[in-house]
Design an enzyme around this catalytic site. Sequence first.
Site, short mmCIF file in Angstrom:
data_model
loop_
_atom_site.label_atom_id
_atom_site.label_comp_id
_atom_site.label_asym_id
_atom_site.label_seq_id
_atom_site.Cartn_x
_atom_site.Cartn_y
_atom_site.Cartn_z
N GLY A 14 0.84 -1.21 0.00
CA GLY A 14 0.00 0.00 0.00
C GLY A 14 0.87 1.25 0.00
O GLY A 14 0.66 2.20 -0.75
N ASP A 72 9.19 5.06 7.94
CA ASP A 72 8.41 4.41 8.99
C ASP A 72 7.22 5.32 9.22
O ASP A 72 7.34 6.55 9.21
CB ASP A 72 9.21 4.21 10.28
CG ASP A 72 8.51 3.19 11.18
OD1 ASP A 72 7.90 2.25 10.64
OD2 ASP A 72 8.55 3.34 12.40
N TYR A 157 -5.20 1.89 8.26
CA TYR A 157 -6.27 2.48 9.08
C TYR A 157 -7.10 3.53 8.31
O TYR A 157 -7.92 4.22 8.92
CB TYR A 157 -5.67 3.13 10.33
CG TYR A 157 -4.93 2.15 11.24
CD1 TYR A 157 -5.62 1.45 12.24
CD2 TYR A 157 -3.56 1.93 11.11
CE1 TYR A 157 -4.95 0.56 13.07
CE2 TYR A 157 -2.89 1.03 11.94
CZ TYR A 157 -3.59 0.36 12.91
OH TYR A 157 -2.94 -0.53 13.74
P1 IMP Z 1 5.36 0.49 8.44
O1 IMP Z 1 5.65 1.95 8.24
O2 IMP Z 1 5.49 -0.31 7.18
O3 IMP Z 1 6.06 -0.05 9.62
O4 IMP Z 1 3.82 0.31 8.80
C1 IMP Z 1 3.03 1.35 9.08
C2 IMP Z 1 1.63 0.89 9.44
O5 IMP Z 1 0.96 2.07 9.86
C3 IMP Z 1 0.85 0.35 8.24
O6 IMP Z 1 0.88 -1.04 8.15
C4 IMP Z 1 -0.55 0.87 8.55
O7 IMP Z 1 -1.19 0.00 9.44
C5 IMP Z 1 -0.29 2.19 9.25
N1 IMP Z 1 -0.23 3.30 8.26
C6 IMP Z 1 0.84 4.03 7.88
N2 IMP Z 1 0.51 4.92 6.94
C7 IMP Z 1 -0.79 4.74 6.71
C8 IMP Z 1 -1.71 5.37 5.81
O8 IMP Z 1 -1.38 6.23 4.99
N3 IMP Z 1 -2.97 4.93 5.88
C9 IMP Z 1 -3.38 3.97 6.74
N4 IMP Z 1 -2.58 3.33 7.59
C10 IMP Z 1 -1.29 3.73 7.57
#
Ligand code: IMP
Length: 205
Positions: A14, A72, A157
């Site tokens: 995503g 992150d 989210y």
């Molecule tokens: P990481 O940065 O890959 O460790 O994961 C960040 C997590 O935060 C994601 O898996 C989502 O659950 C949440 N997150 C970060 N950015 C977004 C966004 O733009 N929309 C919705 N959820 C987000």
Amino acid sequence: MIKEKLLLATTNQGKAKEILSYLSDLCITIFTLKDIDQTGFFTEDKKSFRENARGKSLFYNKFWPNLTIAEDSGLEIEHLNGAPGVLSARFSEPQATDEKNIQKVLELMKGVPFEQRKARFVSCFVLSQKGKILKEIIEYVEGFIAFDKKGRYGFGYDPIFFYPPLRKTFAELLPEEKNRVSHRGRSLKKLKVFLGGYLDLTPKA
Ligand code: IMP
């Protein structure tokens, strides 16, 4: 013109989609973790987004000769003292899904009135090259945790993040609408300016 080769250190589809589409008009080729031969994965177990992004960027840069970009990101909810925070991706359990994470947040926020549902998304980018950090960018967007899921776009989210200026959740926004206002859109804007100057790139007309 030779295209600069950048590594985007993520396995989150995503997120990768949003970043790749935002930077698509720059004269660069972006590789992700599935394109490289790294040994092991970086464990994101630090206390802040900044520390996780720094660690991730430097770790994967060891396996890549050029610029490495790591992000992150996550959700901080005021009523939950900043949770899920750095645990956003695996809030419900180690092998969490977006749906399970959303359900856990909704459960924890049950009965909490709208004005106490303040939340923000955080996006922290760290760029490194040859084992050194070149640039750090951190951006936020503020909103509220909705009472129910709404919308079908985005990831994570997004269906429960209500953004008052547009009176919609992030999952009700088209990708380009989300990019215009989101934490990641804001940090990507700065990242693009930095990359343009650093790599001397001219966006295609
Ligand atoms: P990481 O940065 O890959 O460790 O994961 C960040 C997590 O935060 C994601 O898996 C989502 O659950 C949440 N997150 C970060 N950015 C977004 C966004 O733009 N929309 C919705 N959820 C987000």
